[in-house]
Scaffold this motif. Sequence first.
Motif, short mmCIF file in Angstrom:
data_model
loop_
_atom_site.label_atom_id
_atom_site.label_comp_id
_atom_site.label_asym_id
_atom_site.label_seq_id
_atom_site.Cartn_x
_atom_site.Cartn_y
_atom_site.Cartn_z
N LEU A 186 1.53 1.32 -10.97
CA LEU A 186 0.40 1.41 -10.06
C LEU A 186 -0.40 0.10 -10.08
O LEU A 186 -0.82 -0.40 -9.04
N GLY A 187 -0.59 -0.43 -11.29
CA GLY A 187 -1.28 -1.72 -11.41
C GLY A 187 -0.48 -2.85 -10.80
O GLY A 187 -1.03 -3.75 -10.14
N TYR A 188 0.86 -2.81 -10.99
CA TYR A 188 1.72 -3.84 -10.42
C TYR A 188 1.68 -3.87 -8.90
O TYR A 188 1.85 -4.92 -8.29
N PHE A 189 1.47 -2.72 -8.27
CA PHE A 189 1.50 -2.65 -6.82
C PHE A 189 0.12 -2.87 -6.20
O PHE A 189 0.02 -3.34 -5.06
N ILE A 190 -0.94 -2.50 -6.91
CA ILE A 190 -2.29 -2.71 -6.38
C ILE A 190 -2.66 -4.19 -6.43
O ILE A 190 -3.32 -4.72 -5.52
N THR A 191 -2.24 -4.88 -7.50
CA THR A 191 -2.56 -6.30 -7.64
C THR A 191 -2.06 -7.13 -6.46
O THR A 191 -2.82 -7.96 -5.92
N ILE B 53 0.85 -1.20 0.00
CA ILE B 53 0.00 0.00 0.00
C ILE B 53 0.88 1.24 0.00
O ILE B 53 0.62 2.21 -0.73
N LEU B 54 1.94 1.22 0.80
CA LEU B 54 2.89 2.34 0.84
C LEU B 54 3.56 2.52 -0.52
O LEU B 54 3.68 3.65 -1.03
N THR B 55 3.98 1.41 -1.15
CA THR B 55 4.66 1.48 -2.46
C THR B 55 3.73 2.04 -3.52
O THR B 55 4.15 2.86 -4.36
N ALA B 56 2.47 1.61 -3.51
CA ALA B 56 1.50 2.13 -4.48
C ALA B 56 1.24 3.62 -4.26
O ALA B 56 1.10 4.39 -5.22
N THR B 57 1.21 4.04 -3.00
CA THR B 57 0.99 5.45 -2.69
C THR B 57 2.14 6.32 -3.20
O THR B 57 1.93 7.42 -3.71
N LEU B 58 3.36 5.80 -3.08
CA LEU B 58 4.54 6.56 -3.50
C LEU B 58 4.58 6.83 -5.00
O LEU B 58 5.28 7.74 -5.45
N VAL B 59 3.82 6.03 -5.77
CA VAL B 59 3.79 6.25 -7.23
C VAL B 59 3.29 7.65 -7.55
O VAL B 59 3.76 8.30 -8.49
N LYS B 60 2.34 8.14 -6.77
CA LYS B 60 1.74 9.45 -7.02
C LYS B 60 2.33 10.57 -6.15
O LYS B 60 1.87 11.70 -6.22
N VAL B 61 3.34 10.21 -5.36
CA VAL B 61 3.96 11.21 -4.48
C VAL B 61 5.31 11.62 -5.07
O VAL B 61 6.18 10.76 -5.27
N LYS B 62 5.48 12.88 -5.33
CA LYS B 62 6.74 13.39 -5.86
C LYS B 62 7.69 13.70 -4.70
O LYS B 62 7.29 14.32 -3.72
N MET B 63 8.93 13.28 -4.84
CA MET B 63 9.91 13.53 -3.79
C MET B 63 11.31 13.50 -4.39
O MET B 63 11.51 13.09 -5.54
N GLU B 64 12.28 13.90 -3.59
CA GLU B 64 13.66 13.89 -4.02
C GLU B 64 14.12 12.45 -4.31
O GLU B 64 13.69 11.51 -3.64
#
Length: 466
Positions: A204-209, A122-133
């Motif tokens: 995103l699909g790879y992490f939600i599955t 869930i954390l990994t999927a969330t990071l897909v849409k979070v921009k960071m350094e």
Amino acid sequence: MKTHCYTLSGFHTQSWWIKMQCQLDNRGLVAIIFFILGMGTLLPWNFFITAFDYFNERLHTPTSSNASESDQTSPYMFDNMCVLLSQLPLLLFTLLNSFLYQHIPERMRIAGSMVFILLLFILTATLVKVKMEQDLFFSITMAIIWFINMFGAVLQGSLFGLVGKFPPKYSSWFMSGQAMAGIFSAVAMLVSKISKTDNESAALGYFITPCAATLLTLCCYSVLPHLKFAGLYLEAGARDKETKPELNENLTLVKVKPVDSDCTGKIMVTDSNGEAFKSLDGAEKQGEKAPVLAVFKKIWLMALCVTCVFTVTLSAFPAITVLVKPNGLFTGTMADIFTPLSCFLVFSVMDWVGRSATYIFQWPKKDSCLFPILVAARMIFIPALMFCNIPSRSYPLSLFKHEFSYITIMSLFGMTNGYFACLSMSYAPQFVRSKDAETAGALMTFFLALGLSLGGAFSFVLKKLI
């Protein structure tokens, strides 16, 4: 003449009567649950590494030899760090699980690992849409890789110990589920290539599955103890092999007519020949579980075999196999999907076929000297794959240039991997008492991980030779 009654003393006789009557009703459901549990152990990580293009793009790591020189100086070595931070916890925690599992309840190890893996994805999927350094993203991703493999090692070792309490065919179902996880990830990669989906959406699909798959796996594990057929083997796990029901699945219960004053309608366990088993009272009074070293001495050959199987496999797959290119038959769009199709999908499908075949027949037998010989003979696949059509090699020799030659070799390579790996894991618990089956399963998982690590290390050597 006095009739001898064999009672289920110390157990709830009525409960056992109901369970034995119902064992034919839900054994198929138990097999399906083990299949799903097997799939749930490997599907999350398989989908994680399928998203390598996404990670490489986000970290600006070059993904091809055509990358510019400025890109080549990227401080991130994602592929190498991923291999290192996945193999180390896998090896370490499978070893720790082999020794410490007796001190941590099984339900905590299995259900707890699933919950943490779910949260990590869930954390990994969330990071897909979070921009960071990039530095922060790289650090978080490396930590996620470490913890996913840490909990995955505990989960896999615990589940192999659990399935070791059941008849060998359930190990086949469990390992077939693991192979199915590879098929799903290969199909996902293939679909992504064909549809030309951008890396972020694909990731995103790879992490939600895996989130959905892990949740399903957790539900299946929660249901398992409540199935009457499974309850027989879970309750019988502490008894010795001679009284273990799974040695003969045709066990029945019969009512004994009262013949004398001390035998009034009791229940007797008989096998398919009508012969009664000895009283289970004595089985309960036998010694504690054997030490880990004592169990290893009984299963060392199977441990060596499973290590050899995965060492050979990981030496060439995917480090060598992804270097093979089409030689004219696959052109245009087909050339783009040659590797996902001929390398990953073919291997995964044939690996599943090999594992599933052990449900139908098991040859050679566990005591046959032919078994380790055939396992060692798989080393022939390493030079065979190295002599396929690899344009980037430093020497011109290619014995198997045609695409169908490569696909044939990959098919046999995948099928023998699944077949011999599954047989090794199925045979090991049969060398020990039923109360030590969980220890045997945990040890075998460690040697499986050892094979993966050795294979990964040898792959670097083989790439240098090419």
